[in-house]
Design a protein around this motif. Structure first.
Motif, PDB file in Angstrom:
ATOM      1  N   MET A   1       0.849  -1.179   0.000  1.00  0.00           N
ATOM      2  CA  MET A   1       0.000   0.000   0.000  1.00  0.00           C
ATOM      3  C   MET A   1       0.893   1.241   0.000  1.00  0.00           C
ATOM      4  SD  MET A   1      -2.503   1.386   2.987  1.00  0.00           S
ATOM      5  CE  MET A   1      -1.228   2.200   3.902  1.00  0.00           C
ATOM      6  N   ALA A   2       1.139   1.772  -1.146  1.00  0.00           N
ATOM      7  CA  ALA A   2       1.951   2.984  -1.242  1.00  0.00           C
ATOM      8  C   ALA A   2       1.187   4.158  -0.632  1.00  0.00           C
ATOM      9  CB  ALA A   2       2.290   3.262  -2.700  1.00  0.00           C
ATOM     10  N   ALA A   3       1.927   5.202  -0.326  1.00  0.00           N
ATOM     11  CA  ALA A   3       1.302   6.388   0.257  1.00  0.00           C
ATOM     12  C   ALA A   3       0.254   6.937  -0.702  1.00  0.00           C
ATOM     13  CB  ALA A   3       2.355   7.437   0.550  1.00  0.00           C
ATOM     14  N   SER A   4      -0.887   7.297  -0.150  1.00  0.00           N
ATOM     15  CA  SER A   4      -1.963   7.842  -0.977  1.00  0.00           C
ATOM     16  C   SER A   4      -1.672   9.296  -1.330  1.00  0.00           C
ATOM     17  CB  SER A   4      -3.293   7.754  -0.225  1.00  0.00           C
ATOM     18  OG  SER A   4      -3.312   8.700   0.839  1.00  0.00           O
ATOM     19  N   GLU A   5      -2.400   9.777  -2.282  1.00  0.00           N
ATOM     20  CA  GLU A   5      -2.261  11.181  -2.693  1.00  0.00           C
ATOM     21  C   GLU A   5      -2.589  12.105  -1.525  1.00  0.00           C
ATOM     22  OE1 GLU A   5      -0.844  13.779  -5.274  1.00  0.00           O
ATOM     23  OE2 GLU A   5      -0.951  11.636  -5.706  1.00  0.00           O
ATOM     24  N   LEU A   6      -3.607  11.733  -0.736  1.00  0.00           N
ATOM     25  CA  LEU A   6      -3.982  12.531   0.434  1.00  0.00           C
ATOM     26  C   LEU A   6      -2.853  12.548   1.463  1.00  0.00           C
ATOM     27  CD1 LEU A   6      -6.029  14.177   2.048  1.00  0.00           C
ATOM     28  CD2 LEU A   6      -6.993  12.025   2.866  1.00  0.00           C
ATOM     29  N   GLN A   7      -2.245  11.372   1.706  1.00  0.00           N
ATOM     30  CA  GLN A   7      -1.117  11.313   2.636  1.00  0.00           C
ATOM     31  C   GLN A   7       0.026  12.198   2.143  1.00  0.00           C
ATOM     32  OE1 GLN A   7      -0.660   6.943   2.751  1.00  0.00           O
ATOM     33  NE2 GLN A   7      -0.168   7.230   4.910  1.00  0.00           N
ATOM     34  N   HIS A   8       0.281  12.148   0.838  1.00  0.00           N
ATOM     35  CA  HIS A   8       1.387  12.942   0.290  1.00  0.00           C
ATOM     36  C   HIS A   8       1.102  14.436   0.457  1.00  0.00           C
ATOM     37  CE1 HIS A   8       5.001  13.678  -1.924  1.00  0.00           C
ATOM     38  NE2 HIS A   8       4.356  14.396  -2.824  1.00  0.00           N
ATOM     39  N   GLU A   9      -0.126  14.846   0.223  1.00  0.00           N
ATOM     40  CA  GLU A   9      -0.493  16.259   0.408  1.00  0.00           C
ATOM     41  C   GLU A   9      -0.331  16.663   1.872  1.00  0.00           C
ATOM     42  OE1 GLU A   9      -1.113  18.749  -1.801  1.00  0.00           O
ATOM     43  OE2 GLU A   9      -0.551  17.232  -3.272  1.00  0.00           O
ATOM     44  N   GLN A  10      -0.748  15.788   2.785  1.00  0.00           N
ATOM     45  CA  GLN A  10      -0.577  16.069   4.214  1.00  0.00           C
ATOM     46  C   GLN A  10       0.903  16.184   4.562  1.00  0.00           C
ATOM     47  OE1 GLN A  10      -2.668  12.703   5.847  1.00  0.00           O
ATOM     48  NE2 GLN A  10      -4.572  13.856   6.107  1.00  0.00           N
ATOM     49  N   ALA A  11       1.715  15.289   3.993  1.00  0.00           N
ATOM     50  CA  ALA A  11       3.153  15.310   4.257  1.00  0.00           C
ATOM     51  C   ALA A  11       3.778  16.602   3.730  1.00  0.00           C
ATOM     52  CB  ALA A  11       3.827  14.101   3.629  1.00  0.00           C
ATOM     53  N   LEU A  12       3.371  17.027   2.542  1.00  0.00           N
ATOM     54  CA  LEU A  12       3.893  18.280   1.985  1.00  0.00           C
ATOM     55  C   LEU A  12       3.526  19.463   2.880  1.00  0.00           C
ATOM     56  CD1 LEU A  12       3.198  17.827  -1.837  1.00  0.00           C
ATOM     57  CD2 LEU A  12       5.442  17.906  -0.725  1.00  0.00           C
ATOM     58  N   ASN A  13       2.293  19.467   3.384  1.00  0.00           N
ATOM     59  CA  ASN A  13       1.869  20.553   4.273  1.00  0.00           C
ATOM     60  C   ASN A  13       2.678  20.555   5.569  1.00  0.00           C
ATOM     61  OD1 ASN A  13      -0.067  21.564   2.513  1.00  0.00           O
ATOM     62  ND2 ASN A  13      -1.671  20.254   3.315  1.00  0.00           N
ATOM     63  N   THR A  14       2.887  19.382   6.145  1.00  0.00           N
ATOM     64  CA  THR A  14       3.694  19.275   7.357  1.00  0.00           C
ATOM     65  C   THR A  14       5.128  19.723   7.080  1.00  0.00           C
ATOM     66  OG1 THR A  14       2.336  17.455   8.187  1.00  0.00           O
ATOM     67  CG2 THR A  14       4.549  17.667   9.122  1.00  0.00           C
ATOM     68  N   PHE A  15       5.671  19.235   5.983  1.00  0.00           N
ATOM     69  CA  PHE A  15       7.029  19.594   5.571  1.00  0.00           C
ATOM     70  C   PHE A  15       7.171  21.108   5.473  1.00  0.00           C
ATOM     71  CE2 PHE A  15       9.981  20.388   1.968  1.00  0.00           C
ATOM     72  CZ  PHE A  15      11.133  19.810   2.480  1.00  0.00           C
ATOM     73  N   LEU A  16       6.208  21.735   4.841  1.00  0.00           N
ATOM     74  CA  LEU A  16       6.241  23.186   4.656  1.00  0.00           C
ATOM     75  C   LEU A  16       6.028  23.914   5.984  1.00  0.00           C
ATOM     76  CD1 LEU A  16       6.731  25.043   2.309  1.00  0.00           C
ATOM     77  CD2 LEU A  16       4.283  25.024   1.829  1.00  0.00           C
ATOM     78  N   ASP A  17       5.144  23.409   6.829  1.00  0.00           N
ATOM     79  CA  ASP A  17       4.909  24.023   8.139  1.00  0.00           C
ATOM     80  C   ASP A  17       6.168  24.016   9.002  1.00  0.00           C
ATOM     81  OD1 ASP A  17       2.270  24.532   7.500  1.00  0.00           O
ATOM     82  OD2 ASP A  17       1.472  22.824   8.636  1.00  0.00           O
TER      83      ASP A  17
END
Length: 109
Positions: free
Chosen positions: A1-17
């Motif tokens: 189960m690769a990371a979902s698009e939603l997970q990736h968007e959440q990760a990008l937001n966290t990364f940026l925060d």
């Protein structure tokens, strides 16, 4: 189960925060550079964000999907379980023996 698009968007937001200086840099990109590439400013900004994310993953010795899982997992144990699950899927898709795959990528099974 690769990371979902939603997970990736959440990760990008966290990364940026976690990187306010990167947010400032991305918020002040030159629109002429985007235009020269034939992109909208939003597309150009998104591309720079993804490049920074991938560079950070590489710096940490991770695949970008591993950094995504790391930034979105509820616990370190959850991250490790998800990470191993994806690696197992990759090994299976590649037709590799699991232990051989683990040895190749330095994974403790």
């Amino acid at each position: 189960m690769a990371a979902s698009e939603l997970q990736h968007e959440q990760a990008l937001n966290t990364f940026l925060d976690e990187r306010p200086e990167l947010r400032v840099e991305l918020d002040h990109l030159n629109p002429l550079l985007a235009q020269a590439k034939g992109e909208t400013l939003a597309q150009f900004r998104d591309e720079r964000l993804h490049e920074a994310f991938e560079a950070e993953a590489e710096r940490l010795g991770l695949f970008a999907w591993e950094l995504t899982l790391q930034l979105t997992a509820a616990t370190p144990q959850d991250y490790e379980a998800q990470r191993l699950e994806v690696h197992r899927e990759v090994a299976e898709m590649a037709g590799m023996d699991w232990l051989e795959y683990c040895d190749l990528y330095g994974i403790k099974p």
